[in-house]
Design a protein around this motif. Sequence first.
Motif, PDB file in Angstrom:
ATOM      1  N   PRO A  48      53.887 -56.851 -21.884  1.00 29.18           N
ATOM      2  CA  PRO A  48      54.398 -57.680 -22.989  1.00 29.18           C
ATOM      3  C   PRO A  48      53.599 -58.986 -23.112  1.00 29.18           C
ATOM      4  O   PRO A  48      53.062 -59.471 -22.117  1.00 29.18           O
ATOM      5  CB  PRO A  48      55.845 -57.973 -22.578  1.00 29.18           C
ATOM      6  CG  PRO A  48      55.884 -57.798 -21.094  1.00 29.18           C
ATOM      7  CD  PRO A  48      54.791 -56.848 -20.728  1.00 29.18           C
ATOM      8  N   CYS A  53      59.283 -61.341 -26.574  1.00 28.36           N
ATOM      9  CA  CYS A  53      58.642 -60.942 -27.829  1.00 28.36           C
ATOM     10  C   CYS A  53      59.425 -59.789 -28.469  1.00 28.36           C
ATOM     11  O   CYS A  53      59.535 -58.704 -27.903  1.00 28.36           O
ATOM     12  CB  CYS A  53      57.202 -60.511 -27.594  1.00 28.36           C
ATOM     13  SG  CYS A  53      56.380 -60.067 -29.133  1.00 28.36           S
ATOM     14  N   THR A  56      57.925 -56.069 -28.954  1.00 28.68           N
ATOM     15  CA  THR A  56      57.612 -55.151 -27.855  1.00 28.68           C
ATOM     16  C   THR A  56      58.097 -53.721 -28.103  1.00 28.68           C
ATOM     17  O   THR A  56      57.338 -52.763 -27.928  1.00 28.68           O
ATOM     18  CB  THR A  56      58.204 -55.681 -26.527  1.00 28.68           C
ATOM     19  OG1 THR A  56      57.713 -57.007 -26.341  1.00 28.68           O
ATOM     20  CG2 THR A  56      57.779 -54.837 -25.354  1.00 28.68           C
ATOM     21  N   GLN A  79      55.974 -49.986 -18.672  1.00 25.85           N
ATOM     22  CA  GLN A  79      55.773 -51.420 -18.796  1.00 25.85           C
ATOM     23  C   GLN A  79      55.095 -51.932 -17.540  1.00 25.85           C
ATOM     24  O   GLN A  79      55.499 -51.620 -16.429  1.00 25.85           O
ATOM     25  CB  GLN A  79      57.125 -52.132 -18.967  1.00 25.85           C
ATOM     26  CG  GLN A  79      56.939 -53.578 -19.400  1.00 25.85           C
ATOM     27  CD  GLN A  79      58.213 -54.415 -19.271  1.00 25.85           C
ATOM     28  OE1 GLN A  79      58.812 -54.500 -18.210  1.00 25.85           O
ATOM     29  NE2 GLN A  79      58.622 -55.017 -20.368  1.00 25.85           N
TER      30      GLN A  79
END
Lengths: 153, 251
Positions: A48, A53, A56, A79
Amino acid sequence: MVRPDVQTIWGWLDEVPDPEIPVISVVDLGIIRDVAWDGDTLEVAITPTYSGCPATSIINLDVETALRDRGLDNVRLKQQLSPPWTTDWLSAKGAAKLENYGIAPPSPAGGPSKCPRCGSGDVERVSQFGSTPCKAHWRCLSCLEPFDYFKCI
Amino acid sequence: MSAALFETLLRLGDNTLVLGHRVSEWCGKAPVLEEDIALANTALDLIGQTQMWLSYAAEVEGAGRSADDLAMLRDVWDFRNILMVERPNLDFGHTMMRQFLFDAYHRALLSGLAGSGDPRVAEIAAKAVKEATYHLDRSAETVIALGDGTEVSHAKMQTALDLLWPYTGEMFHSDEADAEMVAAGVIPDPEGLRPAWMDTVTATMAEATLTLPDSNFAHKGGRTGKQHTEHLGHMLTQMQWLQRAYPDATW
Ligand SMILES: [Zn+2]
Protein backbone atom coordinates in the motif's frame (compact mmCIF):
# COMPACT_ATOMS: atom_id res chain seq x y z
CA MET A 1 -2.37 -23.80 -20.10
CA VAL A 2 0.88 -22.10 -21.10
CA ARG A 3 2.26 -19.93 -18.35
CA PRO A 4 3.17 -16.54 -19.73
CA ASP A 5 6.62 -15.44 -18.57
CA VAL A 6 6.94 -12.98 -15.75
CA GLN A 7 8.28 -10.17 -17.99
CA THR A 8 5.14 -10.36 -20.13
CA ILE A 9 2.99 -10.11 -17.03
CA TRP A 10 4.91 -7.06 -15.80
CA GLY A 11 4.09 -5.52 -19.17
CA TRP A 12 0.38 -6.25 -18.71
CA LEU A 13 0.41 -4.76 -15.22
CA ASP A 14 2.09 -1.66 -16.64
CA GLU A 15 -1.18 -1.10 -18.53
CA VAL A 16 -3.28 -1.05 -15.34
CA PRO A 17 -3.86 2.60 -14.44
CA ASP A 18 -3.70 3.94 -10.90
CA PRO A 19 -7.38 4.60 -10.07
CA GLU A 20 -6.73 8.08 -8.67
CA ILE A 21 -4.03 9.25 -11.09
CA PRO A 22 -4.89 7.33 -14.27
CA VAL A 23 -1.97 8.71 -16.34
CA ILE A 24 0.44 6.47 -14.45
CA SER A 25 0.27 2.70 -14.05
CA VAL A 26 0.39 0.68 -10.86
CA VAL A 27 3.89 -0.40 -11.98
CA ASP A 28 4.97 3.26 -12.40
CA LEU A 29 3.73 3.91 -8.87
CA GLY A 30 6.10 1.23 -7.56
CA ILE A 31 3.48 -0.68 -5.61
CA ILE A 32 3.85 -3.99 -7.46
CA ARG A 33 6.67 -5.58 -5.48
CA ASP A 34 6.84 -9.04 -7.00
CA VAL A 35 5.33 -11.21 -9.71
CA ALA A 36 6.09 -14.93 -9.52
CA TRP A 37 4.68 -18.30 -10.46
CA ASP A 38 3.97 -20.74 -7.67
CA GLY A 39 3.08 -23.90 -9.62
CA ASP A 40 -0.01 -22.97 -11.62
CA THR A 41 -0.79 -19.95 -9.47
CA LEU A 42 0.45 -16.48 -10.23
CA GLU A 43 1.35 -14.61 -7.08
CA VAL A 44 1.46 -10.81 -7.15
CA ALA A 45 2.78 -8.89 -4.13
CA ILE A 46 1.32 -5.41 -3.72
CA THR A 47 2.33 -2.81 -1.13
CA PRO A 48 0.00 0.00 0.00
CA THR A 49 1.09 3.61 -0.56
CA TYR A 50 -0.45 5.00 2.63
CA SER A 51 -1.98 2.81 5.37
CA GLY A 52 -5.36 4.38 4.88
CA CYS A 53 -5.28 4.79 1.11
CA PRO A 54 -8.89 4.11 0.08
CA ALA A 55 -7.72 3.10 -3.41
CA THR A 56 -5.98 -0.06 -2.15
CA SER A 57 -8.96 -2.38 -2.59
CA ILE A 58 -9.77 -0.88 -6.00
CA ILE A 59 -6.16 -1.43 -7.09
CA ASN A 60 -6.35 -5.08 -6.03
CA LEU A 61 -9.58 -5.51 -7.95
CA ASP A 62 -8.16 -3.79 -11.07
CA VAL A 63 -5.00 -5.93 -11.02
CA GLU A 64 -6.98 -9.13 -10.62
CA THR A 65 -9.44 -8.16 -13.36
CA ALA A 66 -6.63 -7.26 -15.77
CA LEU A 67 -4.94 -10.62 -15.25
CA ARG A 68 -8.20 -12.56 -15.61
CA ASP A 69 -8.91 -10.69 -18.85
CA ARG A 70 -5.58 -12.08 -20.12
CA GLY A 71 -6.78 -15.58 -19.31
CA LEU A 72 -5.07 -16.10 -15.97
CA ASP A 73 -7.52 -17.77 -13.61
CA ASN A 74 -5.27 -18.72 -10.72
CA VAL A 75 -4.16 -15.41 -9.30
CA ARG A 76 -3.23 -14.81 -5.69
CA LEU A 77 -2.67 -11.26 -4.45
CA LYS A 78 -0.74 -10.76 -1.27
CA GLN A 79 -0.16 -7.62 0.71
CA GLN A 80 3.49 -6.89 1.39
CA LEU A 81 4.17 -4.24 4.03
CA SER A 82 7.92 -4.46 4.29
CA PRO A 83 9.93 -2.59 3.21
CA PRO A 84 7.41 0.28 3.34
CA TRP A 85 6.54 2.04 0.10
CA THR A 86 8.58 5.10 -0.75
CA THR A 87 8.21 7.66 -3.53
CA ASP A 88 11.76 6.66 -4.58
CA TRP A 89 10.05 3.70 -6.27
CA LEU A 90 8.08 5.93 -8.62
CA SER A 91 9.49 5.23 -12.11
CA ALA A 92 11.21 7.95 -14.16
CA LYS A 93 8.57 7.36 -16.83
CA GLY A 94 5.88 7.83 -14.17
CA ALA A 95 7.45 11.05 -12.88
CA ALA A 96 7.53 12.51 -16.39
CA LYS A 97 3.89 11.54 -16.97
CA LEU A 98 2.84 13.11 -13.68
CA GLU A 99 4.47 16.42 -14.56
CA ASN A 100 2.88 16.38 -18.00
CA TYR A 101 -0.49 15.82 -16.34
CA GLY A 102 -0.05 18.86 -14.06
CA ILE A 103 1.14 17.12 -10.88
CA ALA A 104 4.63 18.09 -9.70
CA PRO A 105 6.61 14.86 -9.14
CA PRO A 106 8.25 14.15 -5.77
CA SER A 107 11.53 15.94 -5.24
CA PRO A 108 14.18 15.18 -2.59
CA ALA A 109 14.20 18.89 -1.70
CA GLY A 110 10.83 18.32 -0.01
CA GLY A 111 8.90 20.52 -2.40
CA PRO A 112 8.36 20.93 -6.14
CA SER A 113 11.25 22.53 -8.02
CA LYS A 114 8.91 24.23 -10.46
CA CYS A 115 5.31 24.83 -11.44
CA PRO A 116 4.15 21.91 -13.64
CA ARG A 117 2.14 24.34 -15.81
CA CYS A 118 4.44 27.29 -16.56
CA GLY A 119 7.80 26.06 -15.23
CA SER A 120 8.28 28.98 -12.83
CA GLY A 121 10.30 28.28 -9.70
CA ASP A 122 8.26 30.83 -7.73
CA VAL A 123 5.93 28.44 -5.90
CA GLU A 124 4.51 28.17 -2.37
CA ARG A 125 2.82 25.53 -0.28
CA VAL A 126 -0.85 25.97 0.54
CA SER A 127 -1.35 22.78 2.56
CA GLN A 128 0.53 19.62 3.36
CA PHE A 129 -2.54 17.67 2.26
CA GLY A 130 -4.15 17.73 -1.17
CA SER A 131 -6.81 15.88 -3.10
CA THR A 132 -5.47 12.45 -2.09
CA PRO A 133 -3.27 11.25 0.81
CA CYS A 134 -0.21 11.13 -1.45
CA LYS A 135 -0.41 14.75 -2.59
CA ALA A 136 0.12 18.22 -1.13
CA HIS A 137 -1.54 21.41 -2.31
CA TRP A 138 0.78 24.10 -3.79
CA ARG A 139 0.33 27.19 -5.89
CA CYS A 140 2.39 29.04 -8.48
CA LEU A 141 3.02 32.74 -7.83
CA SER A 142 3.83 33.41 -11.51
CA CYS A 143 0.86 31.92 -13.35
CA LEU A 144 -1.27 31.89 -10.15
CA GLU A 145 -2.53 28.35 -10.81
CA PRO A 146 -2.96 25.92 -7.93
CA PHE A 147 -1.39 22.49 -8.44
CA ASP A 148 -0.86 19.17 -6.70
CA TYR A 149 2.58 18.06 -5.57
CA PHE A 150 3.20 14.34 -5.17
CA LYS A 151 4.88 14.45 -1.78
CA CYS A 152 7.90 12.44 -0.71
CA ILE A 153 7.49 9.74 1.84
CA MET B 1 -2.18 -17.07 22.31
CA SER B 2 -0.04 -14.56 24.15
CA ALA B 3 -2.37 -12.51 26.34
CA ALA B 4 0.21 -9.75 26.76
CA LEU B 5 0.78 -9.46 23.00
CA PHE B 6 -2.97 -9.34 22.35
CA GLU B 7 -3.34 -6.62 25.00
CA THR B 8 -0.47 -4.65 23.45
CA LEU B 9 -1.93 -4.86 19.94
CA LEU B 10 -5.32 -3.70 21.23
CA ARG B 11 -3.66 -0.72 22.88
CA LEU B 12 -1.96 0.23 19.63
CA GLY B 13 -5.01 -0.37 17.45
CA ASP B 14 -7.54 1.19 19.81
CA ASN B 15 -5.53 4.42 20.10
CA THR B 16 -5.51 4.83 16.33
CA LEU B 17 -9.12 3.67 15.96
CA VAL B 18 -10.59 6.01 18.56
CA LEU B 19 -8.47 9.00 17.56
CA GLY B 20 -9.11 8.25 13.88
CA HIS B 21 -12.85 8.27 14.51
CA ARG B 22 -12.68 11.49 16.54
CA VAL B 23 -10.66 13.24 13.84
CA SER B 24 -13.06 12.01 11.15
CA GLU B 25 -15.89 13.80 13.00
CA TRP B 26 -14.47 17.01 11.53
CA CYS B 27 -15.12 15.85 7.98
CA GLY B 28 -17.30 18.42 6.25
CA LYS B 29 -17.17 21.01 9.04
CA ALA B 30 -13.56 22.05 9.65
CA PRO B 31 -12.84 25.81 9.69
CA VAL B 32 -11.42 25.90 6.14
CA LEU B 33 -11.32 23.46 3.23
CA GLU B 34 -7.58 22.74 3.54
CA GLU B 35 -8.00 21.80 7.20
CA ASP B 36 -11.01 19.67 6.40
CA ILE B 37 -8.98 17.69 3.85
CA ALA B 38 -5.97 17.47 6.14
CA LEU B 39 -8.04 16.14 9.05
CA ALA B 40 -9.85 13.62 6.86
CA ASN B 41 -6.52 12.37 5.46
CA THR B 42 -5.05 12.08 8.96
CA ALA B 43 -8.11 10.10 10.04
CA LEU B 44 -7.68 7.80 7.03
CA ASP B 45 -4.06 7.08 7.92
CA LEU B 46 -5.04 6.31 11.51
CA ILE B 47 -7.88 4.00 10.47
CA GLY B 48 -5.52 2.27 8.01
CA GLN B 49 -3.03 1.69 10.82
CA THR B 50 -5.89 0.35 12.95
CA GLN B 51 -6.67 -2.21 10.26
CA MET B 52 -3.08 -3.53 10.48
CA TRP B 53 -2.89 -3.61 14.30
CA LEU B 54 -6.32 -5.14 14.87
CA SER B 55 -5.88 -7.73 12.08
CA TYR B 56 -2.76 -8.91 13.85
CA ALA B 57 -4.55 -8.76 17.22
CA ALA B 58 -7.33 -10.94 15.84
CA GLU B 59 -4.80 -13.49 14.54
CA VAL B 60 -2.95 -13.57 17.84
CA GLU B 61 -6.22 -14.05 19.73
CA GLY B 62 -7.12 -16.97 17.46
CA ALA B 63 -10.79 -16.89 18.48
CA GLY B 64 -12.17 -16.48 14.98
CA ARG B 65 -12.74 -12.74 15.34
CA SER B 66 -11.72 -10.31 12.60
CA ALA B 67 -10.35 -6.77 12.82
CA ASP B 68 -13.86 -5.53 12.00
CA ASP B 69 -15.35 -7.60 14.83
CA LEU B 70 -12.84 -6.14 17.27
CA ALA B 71 -13.56 -2.60 16.13
CA MET B 72 -17.32 -2.77 15.80
CA LEU B 73 -18.54 -5.37 18.28
CA ARG B 74 -16.58 -4.76 21.47
CA ASP B 75 -18.05 -2.65 24.24
CA VAL B 76 -16.46 0.21 26.18
CA TRP B 77 -14.75 -1.91 28.87
CA ASP B 78 -12.90 -3.96 26.24
CA PHE B 79 -11.26 -0.93 24.63
CA ARG B 80 -7.62 -0.26 25.52
CA ASN B 81 -7.03 3.27 24.19
CA ILE B 82 -5.68 6.05 26.39
CA LEU B 83 -8.29 8.46 27.75
CA MET B 84 -6.90 11.46 25.87
CA VAL B 85 -7.96 10.19 22.44
CA GLU B 86 -11.58 9.54 23.45
CA ARG B 87 -12.11 13.12 24.65
CA PRO B 88 -14.60 15.04 22.52
CA ASN B 89 -13.07 17.31 19.89
CA LEU B 90 -14.29 20.58 21.44
CA ASP B 91 -12.90 23.40 19.27
CA PHE B 92 -10.36 23.16 16.44
CA GLY B 93 -7.55 24.35 18.73
CA HIS B 94 -8.25 21.60 21.26
CA THR B 95 -8.37 19.02 18.44
CA MET B 96 -4.99 20.13 17.10
CA MET B 97 -3.39 20.32 20.55
CA ARG B 98 -4.55 16.76 21.27
CA GLN B 99 -3.23 15.69 17.86
CA PHE B 100 0.14 17.27 18.54
CA LEU B 101 0.52 15.72 22.01
CA PHE B 102 -0.42 12.34 20.55
CA ASP B 103 1.68 12.64 17.35
CA ALA B 104 4.84 13.48 19.33
CA TYR B 105 4.24 10.34 21.43
CA HIS B 106 3.18 8.24 18.44
CA ARG B 107 6.33 9.04 16.47
CA ALA B 108 8.58 8.14 19.43
CA LEU B 109 6.62 4.94 20.08
CA LEU B 110 6.53 3.79 16.44
CA SER B 111 10.24 4.55 15.97
CA GLY B 112 10.92 2.21 18.89
CA LEU B 113 8.49 -0.42 17.63
CA ALA B 114 10.13 -0.40 14.19
CA GLY B 115 13.01 -2.22 15.90
CA SER B 116 10.71 -4.73 17.60
CA GLY B 117 11.78 -8.34 17.97
CA ASP B 118 8.33 -9.31 16.64
CA PRO B 119 8.75 -8.96 12.85
CA ARG B 120 5.06 -8.27 12.23
CA VAL B 121 5.02 -5.45 14.81
CA ALA B 122 8.24 -4.07 13.32
CA GLU B 123 6.90 -3.93 9.75
CA ILE B 124 3.60 -2.30 10.73
CA ALA B 125 5.47 0.30 12.81
CA ALA B 126 8.00 0.99 10.03
CA LYS B 127 5.08 1.74 7.72
CA ALA B 128 3.12 3.84 10.24
CA VAL B 129 6.04 5.92 11.53
CA LYS B 130 6.38 7.61 8.14
CA GLU B 131 2.81 8.81 8.47
CA ALA B 132 3.16 9.78 12.14
CA THR B 133 6.15 11.91 11.16
CA TYR B 134 4.25 14.10 8.75
CA HIS B 135 1.22 14.20 11.04
CA LEU B 136 3.57 15.63 13.67
CA ASP B 137 5.04 18.18 11.24
CA ARG B 138 1.59 19.48 10.54
CA SER B 139 0.14 19.43 14.07
CA ALA B 140 3.27 21.14 15.48
CA GLU B 141 3.07 23.80 12.78
CA THR B 142 -0.61 24.44 13.56
CA VAL B 143 -0.07 24.57 17.33
CA ILE B 144 2.71 27.13 16.81
CA ALA B 145 0.65 29.24 14.41
CA LEU B 146 -2.34 29.33 16.76
CA GLY B 147 -0.36 29.65 20.01
CA ASP B 148 1.78 32.44 18.65
CA GLY B 149 -1.21 33.93 16.83
CA THR B 150 -3.86 36.36 18.01
CA GLU B 151 -4.82 37.03 21.61
CA VAL B 152 -7.93 34.87 21.12
CA SER B 153 -6.16 31.93 19.48
CA HIS B 154 -3.37 32.07 22.06
CA ALA B 155 -5.86 31.93 24.94
CA LYS B 156 -7.72 29.00 23.36
CA MET B 157 -4.51 27.03 22.85
CA GLN B 158 -3.38 27.63 26.42
CA THR B 159 -6.79 26.44 27.67
CA ALA B 160 -6.51 23.35 25.46
CA LEU B 161 -3.03 22.56 26.76
CA ASP B 162 -4.14 22.97 30.39
CA LEU B 163 -7.15 20.72 29.79
CA LEU B 164 -5.19 18.00 28.01
CA TRP B 165 -2.05 17.97 30.11
CA PRO B 166 -3.40 15.63 32.85
CA TYR B 167 -4.24 13.11 30.08
CA THR B 168 -0.67 12.86 28.75
CA GLY B 169 0.83 10.89 31.65
CA GLU B 170 -1.11 7.76 30.74
CA MET B 171 0.96 7.38 27.54
CA PHE B 172 4.04 6.51 29.63
CA HIS B 173 2.31 4.39 32.25
CA SER B 174 2.95 0.65 32.24
CA ASP B 175 1.69 -2.56 33.81
CA GLU B 176 2.57 -6.29 33.83
CA ALA B 177 1.61 -6.77 30.18
CA ASP B 178 4.03 -4.00 29.19
CA ALA B 179 6.77 -5.43 31.40
CA GLU B 180 6.35 -8.84 29.76
CA MET B 181 6.51 -7.32 26.26
CA VAL B 182 9.50 -5.13 27.13
CA ALA B 183 11.35 -8.17 28.48
CA ALA B 184 10.52 -10.10 25.31
CA GLY B 185 11.92 -7.26 23.17
CA VAL B 186 8.54 -6.60 21.51
CA ILE B 187 7.98 -3.01 22.73
CA PRO B 188 10.16 -0.21 24.09
CA ASP B 189 9.70 0.68 27.76
CA PRO B 190 6.82 3.22 27.85
CA GLU B 191 8.55 5.43 30.43
CA GLY B 192 11.65 5.49 28.22
CA LEU B 193 9.67 7.35 25.54
CA ARG B 194 9.03 10.32 27.81
CA PRO B 195 12.32 12.24 27.32
CA ALA B 196 12.03 12.33 23.51
CA TRP B 197 8.37 13.33 23.79
CA MET B 198 9.14 16.00 26.37
CA ASP B 199 11.89 17.47 24.15
CA THR B 200 9.49 17.81 21.23
CA VAL B 201 6.73 19.25 23.43
CA THR B 202 8.99 21.73 25.23
CA ALA B 203 10.52 23.05 22.00
CA THR B 204 7.15 23.38 20.27
CA MET B 205 5.41 25.06 23.21
CA ALA B 206 8.26 27.55 23.53
CA GLU B 207 7.81 28.50 19.89
CA ALA B 208 4.05 28.62 20.37
CA THR B 209 4.54 30.97 23.39
CA LEU B 210 2.51 28.56 25.54
CA THR B 211 3.25 27.63 29.15
CA LEU B 212 3.56 23.97 30.17
CA PRO B 213 1.40 23.22 33.23
CA ASP B 214 3.41 22.48 36.35
CA SER B 215 1.69 19.25 37.37
CA ASN B 216 2.37 15.54 37.12
CA PHE B 217 -1.16 14.43 37.90
CA ALA B 218 -2.32 11.84 35.36
CA HIS B 219 -5.79 10.47 34.63
CA LYS B 220 -5.51 6.74 33.99
CA GLY B 221 -7.73 3.77 33.26
CA GLY B 222 -8.05 3.78 29.46
CA ARG B 223 -5.17 1.55 28.40
CA THR B 224 -6.02 -0.96 31.14
CA GLY B 225 -9.74 -0.73 30.39
CA LYS B 226 -10.45 -0.17 34.07
CA GLN B 227 -12.19 3.16 33.74
CA HIS B 228 -12.95 4.90 30.48
CA THR B 229 -14.60 8.31 30.47
CA GLU B 230 -18.31 8.54 29.65
CA HIS B 231 -17.30 9.99 26.26
CA LEU B 232 -16.16 6.68 24.79
CA GLY B 233 -19.59 5.08 25.17
CA HIS B 234 -21.22 8.00 23.40
CA MET B 235 -18.67 7.76 20.62
CA LEU B 236 -19.25 4.03 20.16
CA THR B 237 -23.00 4.54 19.77
CA GLN B 238 -22.13 6.50 16.63
CA MET B 239 -19.17 4.47 15.39
CA GLN B 240 -20.74 1.04 15.93
CA TRP B 241 -24.34 1.94 15.19
CA LEU B 242 -24.62 0.23 11.82
CA GLN B 243 -23.08 -3.09 12.86
CA ARG B 244 -25.18 -3.07 16.03
CA ALA B 245 -28.43 -2.32 14.22
CA TYR B 246 -27.75 -4.61 11.25
CA PRO B 247 -25.30 -7.28 12.42
CA ASP B 248 -22.96 -8.54 9.67
CA ALA B 249 -24.21 -5.98 7.18
CA THR B 250 -21.90 -5.70 4.16
CA TRP B 251 -22.01 -3.52 1.05
ZN1 LIG C 1 2.96 28.46 -12.93
